[in-house]
Every structure is written in structure tokens, then in C-alpha cells.
Design a protein around this motif. Structure first.
Motif, PDB file in Angstrom:
ATOM      1  N   PRO A   1       0.832  -1.213   0.000  1.00  0.00           N
ATOM      2  CA  PRO A   1       0.000   0.000   0.000  1.00  0.00           C
ATOM      3  C   PRO A   1       0.864   1.260   0.000  1.00  0.00           C
ATOM      4  O   PRO A   1       1.999   1.250   0.485  1.00  0.00           O
ATOM      5  CB  PRO A   1      -0.790  -0.120   1.301  1.00  0.00           C
ATOM      6  CG  PRO A   1       0.062  -0.958   2.183  1.00  0.00           C
ATOM      7  CD  PRO A   1       0.799  -1.907   1.276  1.00  0.00           C
ATOM      8  N   GLY A   2       0.322   2.322  -0.513  1.00  0.00           N
ATOM      9  CA  GLY A   2       1.013   3.601  -0.476  1.00  0.00           C
ATOM     10  C   GLY A   2       0.796   4.277   0.871  1.00  0.00           C
ATOM     11  O   GLY A   2      -0.088   3.893   1.638  1.00  0.00           O
ATOM     12  N   TYR A   3       1.616   5.267   1.164  1.00  0.00           N
ATOM     13  CA  TYR A   3       1.451   6.018   2.412  1.00  0.00           C
ATOM     14  C   TYR A   3       2.004   7.425   2.255  1.00  0.00           C
ATOM     15  O   TYR A   3       2.781   7.713   1.349  1.00  0.00           O
ATOM     16  CB  TYR A   3       2.134   5.312   3.587  1.00  0.00           C
ATOM     17  CG  TYR A   3       3.628   5.138   3.433  1.00  0.00           C
ATOM     18  CD1 TYR A   3       4.516   6.120   3.844  1.00  0.00           C
ATOM     19  CD2 TYR A   3       4.151   3.972   2.885  1.00  0.00           C
ATOM     20  CE1 TYR A   3       5.875   5.957   3.707  1.00  0.00           C
ATOM     21  CE2 TYR A   3       5.514   3.801   2.742  1.00  0.00           C
ATOM     22  CZ  TYR A   3       6.367   4.791   3.158  1.00  0.00           C
ATOM     23  OH  TYR A   3       7.720   4.634   3.008  1.00  0.00           O
ATOM     24  N   ILE A   4       1.580   8.290   3.143  1.00  0.00           N
ATOM     25  CA  ILE A   4       2.081   9.656   3.211  1.00  0.00           C
ATOM     26  C   ILE A   4       2.609   9.867   4.628  1.00  0.00           C
ATOM     27  O   ILE A   4       1.948   9.521   5.598  1.00  0.00           O
ATOM     28  CB  ILE A   4       0.966  10.681   2.912  1.00  0.00           C
ATOM     29  CG1 ILE A   4       0.431  10.472   1.502  1.00  0.00           C
ATOM     30  CG2 ILE A   4       1.488  12.106   3.089  1.00  0.00           C
ATOM     31  CD1 ILE A   4      -0.796  11.285   1.192  1.00  0.00           C
ATOM     32  N   GLY A   5       3.792  10.412   4.724  1.00  0.00           N
ATOM     33  CA  GLY A   5       4.388  10.653   6.033  1.00  0.00           C
ATOM     34  C   GLY A   5       5.325  11.833   5.986  1.00  0.00           C
ATOM     35  O   GLY A   5       5.480  12.495   4.956  1.00  0.00           O
ATOM     36  N   TRP A   6       5.935  12.104   7.115  1.00  0.00           N
ATOM     37  CA  TRP A   6       6.822  13.255   7.260  1.00  0.00           C
ATOM     38  C   TRP A   6       8.080  12.859   8.019  1.00  0.00           C
ATOM     39  O   TRP A   6       8.016  12.109   8.982  1.00  0.00           O
ATOM     40  CB  TRP A   6       6.131  14.355   8.056  1.00  0.00           C
ATOM     41  CG  TRP A   6       5.056  15.062   7.314  1.00  0.00           C
ATOM     42  CD1 TRP A   6       3.754  14.685   7.206  1.00  0.00           C
ATOM     43  CD2 TRP A   6       5.187  16.264   6.571  1.00  0.00           C
ATOM     44  NE1 TRP A   6       3.066  15.587   6.453  1.00  0.00           N
ATOM     45  CE2 TRP A   6       3.922  16.569   6.047  1.00  0.00           C
ATOM     46  CE3 TRP A   6       6.252  17.122   6.303  1.00  0.00           C
ATOM     47  CZ2 TRP A   6       3.694  17.692   5.259  1.00  0.00           C
ATOM     48  CZ3 TRP A   6       6.019  18.240   5.530  1.00  0.00           C
ATOM     49  CH2 TRP A   6       4.751  18.514   5.020  1.00  0.00           C
ATOM     50  N   ASP A   7       9.212  13.405   7.589  1.00  0.00           N
ATOM     51  CA  ASP A   7      10.381  13.453   8.451  1.00  0.00           C
ATOM     52  C   ASP A   7      10.090  14.601   9.410  1.00  0.00           C
ATOM     53  O   ASP A   7       9.692  15.685   8.980  1.00  0.00           O
ATOM     54  CB  ASP A   7      11.653  13.741   7.664  1.00  0.00           C
ATOM     55  CG  ASP A   7      12.181  12.522   6.930  1.00  0.00           C
ATOM     56  OD1 ASP A   7      11.854  11.403   7.342  1.00  0.00           O
ATOM     57  OD2 ASP A   7      12.920  12.702   5.955  1.00  0.00           O
ATOM     58  N   ALA A   8      10.248  14.351  10.687  1.00  0.00           N
ATOM     59  CA  ALA A   8       9.893  15.360  11.684  1.00  0.00           C
ATOM     60  C   ALA A   8      10.927  15.363  12.799  1.00  0.00           C
ATOM     61  O   ALA A   8      11.594  14.367  13.052  1.00  0.00           O
ATOM     62  CB  ALA A   8       8.507  15.080  12.245  1.00  0.00           C
ATOM     63  N   GLU A   9      11.012  16.498  13.465  1.00  0.00           N
ATOM     64  CA  GLU A   9      11.976  16.660  14.550  1.00  0.00           C
ATOM     65  C   GLU A   9      11.244  16.934  15.855  1.00  0.00           C
ATOM     66  O   GLU A   9      10.389  17.815  15.923  1.00  0.00           O
ATOM     67  CB  GLU A   9      12.904  17.832  14.216  1.00  0.00           C
ATOM     68  CG  GLU A   9      13.974  18.056  15.239  1.00  0.00           C
ATOM     69  CD  GLU A   9      14.918  19.172  14.825  1.00  0.00           C
ATOM     70  OE1 GLU A   9      15.951  19.290  15.475  1.00  0.00           O
ATOM     71  OE2 GLU A   9      14.612  19.918  13.889  1.00  0.00           O
ATOM     72  N   LEU A  10      11.575  16.160  16.875  1.00  0.00           N
ATOM     73  CA  LEU A  10      11.037  16.425  18.216  1.00  0.00           C
ATOM     74  C   LEU A  10      11.643  17.721  18.720  1.00  0.00           C
ATOM     75  O   LEU A  10      12.839  17.952  18.566  1.00  0.00           O
ATOM     76  CB  LEU A  10      11.386  15.280  19.154  1.00  0.00           C
ATOM     77  CG  LEU A  10      10.664  13.968  18.861  1.00  0.00           C
ATOM     78  CD1 LEU A  10      11.469  12.802  19.375  1.00  0.00           C
ATOM     79  CD2 LEU A  10       9.299  13.982  19.481  1.00  0.00           C
TER      80      LEU A  10
END
Length: 89
Positions: free
Chosen positions: A42-51
């Protein structure tokens, strides 16, 4: 909906009793659905993120043994459906 440098509140799906944390979005990653040899991915959408909150980083490290270290090692990946809401743009 979300843009890089937005500050959001999110909860990781793989940790059931975790309280939400603040994250700064860095880069949006969109993966299309792919056909594999045995299964279709399946496809997905996400983010590289910083705490961004030091106390939350220490809490995750001590409570769940997640190897974050403030201020250098705080980048993670989060799926877009794990985002609870926008705090600041």
C-alpha cells in the motif's frame, strides 16, 4: 494541509499509552502503491519530523527506551494519519 516547518502534535500508533508529542515537520514523503511479487504494497504519506521539546525527548528515552538524544538525535518519521492537530504554522 501541512507544510514544512509547521509545529504539530502527534501520537505514534505503535506505542499505545503514549501521550502526544510536539514535532516540527521537515520533509513530506509520499510513496505510491506498488505491486510486489507476492503482495501489493500500500502507499502512504508521512513526514520526516523533529522532536522539539526536551522534556518529551527525555520521557520517550526513559519510558520507552527510544534512543533520542537532545539536541542532535531528534529526527523521526511520522505517518500523516498519526498527526492529531496543528499547533503553529
Amino acid at each position: 494541509m501541512y507544510r514544512p516547518n509547521d509545529i504539530i502534535r502527534a501520537r505514534f500508533n505503535h506505542i499505545k499509552d503514549m501521550k502526544p508529542v510536539k514535532l516540527k515537520l521537515i520533509k513530506r514523503i509520499e510513496v505510491k502503491e506498488r505491486k510486489g511479487n507476492r503482495i501489493d504494497w500500500p502507499g502512504y504519506i508521512g513526514w520526516d519530523a523533529e522532536l522539539i521539546n526536551r522534556k518529551e525527548i527525555e520521557y520517550l528515552r526513559k519510558r520507552y527506551s527510544i534512543p533520542f538524544k537532545y539536541p542532535k538525535d531528534t529526527v523521526t518519521f511520522i505517518y500523516e494519519d498519526e498527526i492529531i492537530g496543528l499547533i503553529k504554522t
